[in-house]
Write a protein that holds these residues in place. Sequence first.
Motif, PDB file in Angstrom:
ATOM      1  N   LEU A 183       0.827  -1.204   0.000  1.00  0.00           N
ATOM      2  CA  LEU A 183       0.000   0.000   0.000  1.00  0.00           C
ATOM      3  C   LEU A 183       0.864   1.259   0.000  1.00  0.00           C
ATOM      4  O   LEU A 183       0.474   2.292  -0.557  1.00  0.00           O
ATOM      5  N   SER A 184       2.057   1.174   0.581  1.00  0.00           N
ATOM      6  CA  SER A 184       2.944   2.345   0.657  1.00  0.00           C
ATOM      7  C   SER A 184       3.336   2.851  -0.729  1.00  0.00           C
ATOM      8  O   SER A 184       3.536   4.049  -0.915  1.00  0.00           O
ATOM      9  N   PHE A 185       3.427   1.970  -1.701  1.00  0.00           N
ATOM     10  CA  PHE A 185       3.775   2.391  -3.068  1.00  0.00           C
ATOM     11  C   PHE A 185       2.642   3.190  -3.706  1.00  0.00           C
ATOM     12  O   PHE A 185       2.879   4.032  -4.571  1.00  0.00           O
ATOM     13  N   TRP A 186       1.432   2.932  -3.279  1.00  0.00           N
ATOM     14  CA  TRP A 186       0.267   3.640  -3.804  1.00  0.00           C
ATOM     15  C   TRP A 186       0.055   4.966  -3.073  1.00  0.00           C
ATOM     16  O   TRP A 186      -0.300   5.967  -3.687  1.00  0.00           O
ATOM     17  N   VAL A 187       0.297   4.973  -1.769  1.00  0.00           N
ATOM     18  CA  VAL A 187       0.051   6.167  -0.949  1.00  0.00           C
ATOM     19  C   VAL A 187       1.132   7.225  -1.159  1.00  0.00           C
ATOM     20  O   VAL A 187       0.834   8.415  -1.283  1.00  0.00           O
ATOM     21  N   ALA A 188       2.381   6.806  -1.194  1.00  0.00           N
ATOM     22  CA  ALA A 188       3.501   7.751  -1.275  1.00  0.00           C
ATOM     23  C   ALA A 188       3.560   8.427  -2.644  1.00  0.00           C
ATOM     24  O   ALA A 188       3.393   7.776  -3.672  1.00  0.00           O
ATOM     25  N   GLN A 189       3.832   9.715  -2.618  1.00  0.00           N
ATOM     26  CA  GLN A 189       4.027  10.457  -3.865  1.00  0.00           C
ATOM     27  C   GLN A 189       5.489  10.819  -4.085  1.00  0.00           C
ATOM     28  O   GLN A 189       5.849  11.287  -5.165  1.00  0.00           O
ATOM     29  N   ALA A 196       9.756   6.364   2.260  1.00  0.00           N
ATOM     30  CA  ALA A 196      10.697   5.996   3.325  1.00  0.00           C
ATOM     31  C   ALA A 196      10.057   6.194   4.697  1.00  0.00           C
ATOM     32  O   ALA A 196      10.271   5.374   5.607  1.00  0.00           O
ATOM     33  N   LEU A 197       9.300   7.252   4.876  1.00  0.00           N
ATOM     34  CA  LEU A 197       8.613   7.484   6.151  1.00  0.00           C
ATOM     35  C   LEU A 197       7.547   6.426   6.413  1.00  0.00           C
ATOM     36  O   LEU A 197       7.432   5.905   7.532  1.00  0.00           O
ATOM     37  N   LEU A 198       6.772   6.098   5.397  1.00  0.00           N
ATOM     38  CA  LEU A 198       5.714   5.098   5.554  1.00  0.00           C
ATOM     39  C   LEU A 198       6.294   3.736   5.930  1.00  0.00           C
ATOM     40  O   LEU A 198       5.813   3.069   6.859  1.00  0.00           O
ATOM     41  N   VAL A 199       7.308   3.309   5.216  1.00  0.00           N
ATOM     42  CA  VAL A 199       7.911   1.999   5.473  1.00  0.00           C
ATOM     43  C   VAL A 199       8.769   2.043   6.736  1.00  0.00           C
ATOM     44  O   VAL A 199       8.751   1.110   7.548  1.00  0.00           O
ATOM     45  N   VAL A 217       8.192  -0.157  14.309  1.00  0.00           N
ATOM     46  CA  VAL A 217       7.312  -0.960  15.164  1.00  0.00           C
ATOM     47  C   VAL A 217       7.876  -2.371  15.316  1.00  0.00           C
ATOM     48  O   VAL A 217       7.913  -2.917  16.429  1.00  0.00           O
ATOM     49  N   LEU A 218       8.326  -2.964  14.215  1.00  0.00           N
ATOM     50  CA  LEU A 218       8.910  -4.314  14.292  1.00  0.00           C
ATOM     51  C   LEU A 218      10.159  -4.317  15.165  1.00  0.00           C
ATOM     52  O   LEU A 218      10.370  -5.240  15.963  1.00  0.00           O
ATOM     53  N   THR A 219      10.974  -3.288  15.037  1.00  0.00           N
ATOM     54  CA  THR A 219      12.194  -3.176  15.842  1.00  0.00           C
ATOM     55  C   THR A 219      11.852  -3.066  17.319  1.00  0.00           C
ATOM     56  O   THR A 219      12.450  -3.750  18.167  1.00  0.00           O
ATOM     57  N   LEU A 220      10.896  -2.213  17.639  1.00  0.00           N
ATOM     58  CA  LEU A 220      10.495  -2.046  19.032  1.00  0.00           C
ATOM     59  C   LEU A 220       9.909  -3.339  19.601  1.00  0.00           C
ATOM     60  O   LEU A 220      10.147  -3.677  20.767  1.00  0.00           O
ATOM     61  N   ILE A 246       1.544   4.467  17.529  1.00  0.00           N
ATOM     62  CA  ILE A 246       0.973   5.823  17.415  1.00  0.00           C
ATOM     63  C   ILE A 246       1.734   6.626  16.367  1.00  0.00           C
ATOM     64  O   ILE A 246       1.124   7.313  15.531  1.00  0.00           O
ATOM     65  N   ILE A 247       3.053   6.551  16.393  1.00  0.00           N
ATOM     66  CA  ILE A 247       3.872   7.248  15.395  1.00  0.00           C
ATOM     67  C   ILE A 247       3.492   6.782  13.993  1.00  0.00           C
ATOM     68  O   ILE A 247       3.328   7.601  13.075  1.00  0.00           O
ATOM     69  N   THR A 248       3.339   5.478  13.838  1.00  0.00           N
ATOM     70  CA  THR A 248       2.982   4.931  12.526  1.00  0.00           C
ATOM     71  C   THR A 248       1.638   5.465  12.058  1.00  0.00           C
ATOM     72  O   THR A 248       1.495   5.883  10.902  1.00  0.00           O
ATOM     73  N   ALA A 249       0.660   5.473  12.945  1.00  0.00           N
ATOM     74  CA  ALA A 249      -0.663   5.999  12.581  1.00  0.00           C
ATOM     75  C   ALA A 249      -0.581   7.476  12.213  1.00  0.00           C
ATOM     76  O   ALA A 249      -1.227   7.928  11.248  1.00  0.00           O
ATOM     77  N   MET A 250       0.208   8.241  12.952  1.00  0.00           N
ATOM     78  CA  MET A 250       0.355   9.671  12.658  1.00  0.00           C
ATOM     79  C   MET A 250       1.034   9.899  11.304  1.00  0.00           C
ATOM     80  O   MET A 250       0.588  10.752  10.523  1.00  0.00           O
ATOM     81  N   VAL A 251       2.091   9.160  11.038  1.00  0.00           N
ATOM     82  CA  VAL A 251       2.812   9.332   9.762  1.00  0.00           C
ATOM     83  C   VAL A 251       1.906   8.951   8.596  1.00  0.00           C
ATOM     84  O   VAL A 251       1.787   9.706   7.620  1.00  0.00           O
TER      85      VAL A 251
END
Length: 122
Positions: free
Chosen positions: A44-50, A56-59, A65-68, A106-111
Amino acid sequence: MSKVTGPARFYYATLYSIKGVKAAFRHEPAFQYEVYGFAMLFPLSFWVAQTATQWALLVGCCLLVLTLELLNSAIEAVVDRAGTEFNELAGRAKDLGSAAVFFGLIITAMVWGGIIIDNGGL
């Protein structure tokens, strides 16, 4: 015993990292759910990002999150290894790790929300 250096060190470090990811996926349901979420959001990030920066921010926030979650799982494993009896500090350590994952989500949802809004919605 001498330590491995150079390219061999990188090779073995990579093997240990892969072993850790496999262990987390096998033994940590929260990590599994987050991997499934990443598997849905990555395409989905390829479709959302312009722009490349947006992508890079989306992914990147998803990888955060995975790291945490990996760090949280490591904390939980060490605390569980130390003993099963109740200990206030052990409980606090687990709660703090969980809170870190929560803030990552939360950061992910905000970004994602901010980039979607900036790009005029879906």
